[in-house]
Design a protein around this motif. Structure first.
Motif, PDB file in Angstrom:
ATOM      1  N   GLU A 121      49.636  50.562  30.397  1.00 51.77           N
ATOM      2  CA  GLU A 121      49.311  51.292  29.166  1.00 51.77           C
ATOM      3  C   GLU A 121      49.578  52.782  29.339  1.00 51.77           C
ATOM      4  N   GLN A 122      49.170  53.328  30.466  1.00 46.79           N
ATOM      5  CA  GLN A 122      49.400  54.749  30.719  1.00 46.79           C
ATOM      6  C   GLN A 122      50.896  55.029  30.885  1.00 46.79           C
ATOM      7  N   ALA A 123      51.594  54.152  31.569  1.00 49.61           N
ATOM      8  CA  ALA A 123      53.040  54.321  31.748  1.00 49.61           C
ATOM      9  C   ALA A 123      53.763  54.284  30.409  1.00 49.61           C
ATOM     10  N   GLU A 124      53.344  53.384  29.537  1.00 46.89           N
ATOM     11  CA  GLU A 124      53.985  53.276  28.222  1.00 46.89           C
ATOM     12  C   GLU A 124      53.839  54.574  27.444  1.00 46.89           C
ATOM     13  N   ALA A 125      52.645  55.183  27.486  1.00 50.94           N
ATOM     14  CA  ALA A 125      52.429  56.435  26.757  1.00 50.94           C
ATOM     15  C   ALA A 125      53.246  57.578  27.360  1.00 50.94           C
ATOM     16  N   LEU A 126      53.254  57.683  28.688  1.00 49.71           N
ATOM     17  CA  LEU A 126      53.986  58.767  29.345  1.00 49.71           C
ATOM     18  C   LEU A 126      55.491  58.636  29.153  1.00 49.71           C
ATOM     19  N   LEU A 127      56.001  57.418  29.274  1.00 48.14           N
ATOM     20  CA  LEU A 127      57.442  57.239  29.149  1.00 48.14           C
ATOM     21  C   LEU A 127      57.899  57.343  27.700  1.00 48.14           C
ATOM     22  N   GLU A 128      57.036  57.013  26.758  1.00 53.52           N
ATOM     23  CA  GLU A 128      57.360  57.242  25.349  1.00 53.52           C
ATOM     24  C   GLU A 128      57.499  58.738  25.085  1.00 53.52           C
ATOM     25  N   HIS A 129      56.633  59.526  25.727  1.00 53.06           N
ATOM     26  CA  HIS A 129      56.735  60.982  25.606  1.00 53.06           C
ATOM     27  C   HIS A 129      58.043  61.477  26.201  1.00 53.06           C
ATOM     28  N   ALA A 166      60.827  59.845  26.479  1.00 51.01           N
ATOM     29  CA  ALA A 166      61.937  59.410  25.620  1.00 51.01           C
ATOM     30  C   ALA A 166      62.125  60.346  24.430  1.00 51.01           C
ATOM     31  N   ALA A 167      61.056  61.028  24.018  1.00 54.03           N
ATOM     32  CA  ALA A 167      61.134  61.929  22.865  1.00 54.03           C
ATOM     33  C   ALA A 167      61.625  63.316  23.246  1.00 54.03           C
ATOM     34  N   LEU A 168      61.708  63.632  24.552  1.00 55.29           N
ATOM     35  CA  LEU A 168      62.164  64.947  24.968  1.00 55.29           C
ATOM     36  C   LEU A 168      63.647  65.117  24.669  1.00 55.29           C
ATOM     37  N   SER A 169      64.036  66.318  24.288  1.00 51.10           N
ATOM     38  CA  SER A 169      65.445  66.578  23.996  1.00 51.10           C
ATOM     39  C   SER A 169      66.227  66.753  25.288  1.00 51.10           C
ATOM     40  N   GLY A 170      67.512  66.488  25.232  1.00 52.83           N
ATOM     41  CA  GLY A 170      68.379  66.651  26.403  1.00 52.83           C
ATOM     42  C   GLY A 170      68.566  65.345  27.139  1.00 52.83           C
ATOM     43  N   PRO A 171      69.818  64.996  27.435  1.00 56.82           N
ATOM     44  CA  PRO A 171      70.090  63.704  28.074  1.00 56.82           C
ATOM     45  C   PRO A 171      69.494  63.561  29.462  1.00 56.82           C
ATOM     46  N   GLN A 172      69.304  64.673  30.193  1.00 57.07           N
ATOM     47  CA  GLN A 172      68.780  64.536  31.555  1.00 57.07           C
ATOM     48  C   GLN A 172      67.353  64.020  31.558  1.00 57.07           C
ATOM     49  N   HIS A 173      66.586  64.319  30.513  1.00 59.76           N
ATOM     50  CA  HIS A 173      65.211  63.826  30.451  1.00 59.76           C
ATOM     51  C   HIS A 173      65.158  62.306  30.305  1.00 59.76           C
ATOM     52  N   GLN A 174      66.254  61.723  29.846  1.00 58.27           N
ATOM     53  CA  GLN A 174      66.259  60.269  29.691  1.00 58.27           C
ATOM     54  C   GLN A 174      66.411  59.552  31.036  1.00 58.27           C
ATOM     55  N   ILE A 175      67.061  60.214  31.993  1.00 63.86           N
ATOM     56  CA  ILE A 175      67.176  59.635  33.326  1.00 63.86           C
ATOM     57  C   ILE A 175      65.788  59.660  33.945  1.00 63.86           C
ATOM     58  N   THR A 176      65.265  58.495  34.266  1.00 63.80           N
ATOM     59  CA  THR A 176      63.851  58.372  34.630  1.00 63.80           C
ATOM     60  C   THR A 176      63.718  58.015  36.100  1.00 63.80           C
ATOM     61  N   PHE A 177      63.009  58.885  36.827  1.00 67.05           N
ATOM     62  CA  PHE A 177      62.855  58.750  38.268  1.00 67.05           C
ATOM     63  C   PHE A 177      61.374  58.573  38.577  1.00 67.05           C
ATOM     64  N   VAL A 178      61.043  57.438  39.169  1.00 65.21           N
ATOM     65  CA  VAL A 178      59.654  57.091  39.466  1.00 65.21           C
ATOM     66  C   VAL A 178      59.533  56.809  40.957  1.00 65.21           C
ATOM     67  N   GLN A 179      58.483  57.339  41.564  1.00 65.22           N
ATOM     68  CA  GLN A 179      58.206  57.064  42.973  1.00 65.22           C
ATOM     69  C   GLN A 179      56.857  56.358  43.106  1.00 65.22           C
ATOM     70  N   GLN A 180      56.778  55.527  44.116  1.00 61.51           N
ATOM     71  CA  GLN A 180      55.487  54.950  44.467  1.00 61.51           C
ATOM     72  C   GLN A 180      54.525  56.080  44.827  1.00 61.51           C
ATOM     73  N   TYR A 181      53.288  55.978  44.392  1.00 61.16           N
ATOM     74  CA  TYR A 181      52.298  56.962  44.794  1.00 61.16           C
ATOM     75  C   TYR A 181      51.875  56.670  46.229  1.00 61.16           C
ATOM     76  N   VAL A 182      51.968  57.687  47.080  1.00 61.89           N
ATOM     77  CA  VAL A 182      51.636  57.527  48.491  1.00 61.89           C
ATOM     78  C   VAL A 182      50.220  58.033  48.718  1.00 61.89           C
ATOM     79  N   ASP A 183      49.350  57.166  49.229  1.00 59.20           N
ATOM     80  CA  ASP A 183      48.000  57.581  49.600  1.00 59.20           C
ATOM     81  C   ASP A 183      48.106  58.433  50.860  1.00 59.20           C
ATOM     82  N   LYS A 184      47.693  59.688  50.759  1.00 54.97           N
ATOM     83  CA  LYS A 184      47.909  60.637  51.839  1.00 54.97           C
ATOM     84  C   LYS A 184      46.609  61.380  52.144  1.00 54.97           C
TER      85      LYS A 184
END
Length: 293
Positions: free
Chosen positions: A152-160, A162-180
């Motif tokens: 649910e949180q991912a859907e809201a963030l990625l929808e945001h 997708a609405a950003l202008s500029g093609p580079q914002h569409q390229i989506t880079f996600v990393q695993q969260y590392v417990d540190k």
């Protein structure tokens, strides 16, 4: 080479503590330089006329990735070598391209997911797993990075996104969260030489950037860490590099990002090394201008 051609160009716009210290070091050494505001920098590209500029080399501390890259490329076209080069800037200024270069070099990187649209990544995230961190391809200080805990949180963030202008914002880079252990490592590598490293410590937020209030502490340079940093420099290329390393709770290292215009305001407060002097030594040596050792 004439005395005029030996002049150094220093490319800046916003002048932070790092730039003030570097400029002061150049003045202390009586190095002849022009400080150029990248926002006002231009060249004429006339047909049949080679581009000539009165500089034997350039040091770029421009804060804008886009201006930095194009200004350095124009300087290089005029035969002016730059630290860092446009190739290093283009590579390190893009988090996905940096990750690919590190993987090509066999470096340990954080498990990641890359897609050409936010929707493509959203469909895969449930299998990829949470928590995960979505990052912009360019940018510093943790801006526009967000941690996602569930679909649910991912859907809201990625929808945001997708609405950003500029093609580079569409390229989506996600990393695993590392417990540190509430800290990251920032290391300074000049031309393959590890100059020093700090811990960026913060207890009240998952982002440890010193620009966001993280505290700097000395990080010991163990043999394993030094080898990792040297291997990283080999994978990225020659330059002044700030290498971000994440250490998980089992003590495993992951190379996260490589910065081509590293900040060091926290490091100079705790490291027992002349970081500014080493920076200028490296730059002048690379550019083969007087003042380098």
């Amino acid at each position: 080479m004439t005395a005029e051609a030996k002049k150094l160009a220093v490319l800046t716009s916003r002048v932070r503590l790092e730039e003030r210290l570097l400029l002061a070091e150049l003045r202390k050494r009586d190095i002849d330089f022009d400080q150029i505001d990248a926002r006002k920098f231009f060249v004429r590209l006339d047909n049949g006329e080679p581009l000539r500029l009165p500089y034997g080399g350039a040091l770029s501390r421009e804060i804008s990735h886009t201006r930095n890259f194009y200004a350095c490329r124009l300087l290089e076209h005029a035969g002016v070598p730059v630290v860092n080069s446009s190739r290093i800037i283009g590579l390190c200024g893009d988090k996905l391209l940096t990750t690919l270069a590190l993987r090509d070099g066999g470096l340990p990187t954080i498990r990641a997911l890359a897609g050409l649209t936010p929707d493509a990544v959203l469909d895969e995230l449930d299998d990829f797993g949470y928590p995960a961190v979505v990052k912009p391809l360019t940018g510093s200080w943790g801006r526009l990075a967000a941690r996602m805990h569930d679909h649910e949180q991912a859907e809201a963030l990625l929808e945001h996104r997708a609405a950003l202008s500029g093609p580079q914002h569409q390229i989506t880079f996600v990393q695993q969260y590392v417990d540190k252990p509430d800290r990251d490592i920032k290391a300074y590598v000049f031309g393959g030489e590890v100059v020093g490293a700090i811990y960026k410590v913060r207890h009240d937020h998952w982002r440890t950037n010193t620009a966001r209030g993280g505290r700097a502490e000395v990080c010991p340079l163990t043999d394993d860490l030094v080898k990792l940093l040297q291997d990283t420099a080999n994978a990225i290329g020659e330059g002044v590099l700030g290498v971000d390393v994440i250490e998980d709770r089992d003590g495993r290292y992951f190379v996260n990002e490589v910065n081509h215009t590293p900040e060091f305001h926290g490091a100079i407060e705790v490291l027992d090394v002349d970081l500014v002097g080493a920076y200028v030594d490296y730059v002048m040596g690379q550019l083969k201008l007087w003042g380098g050792r």
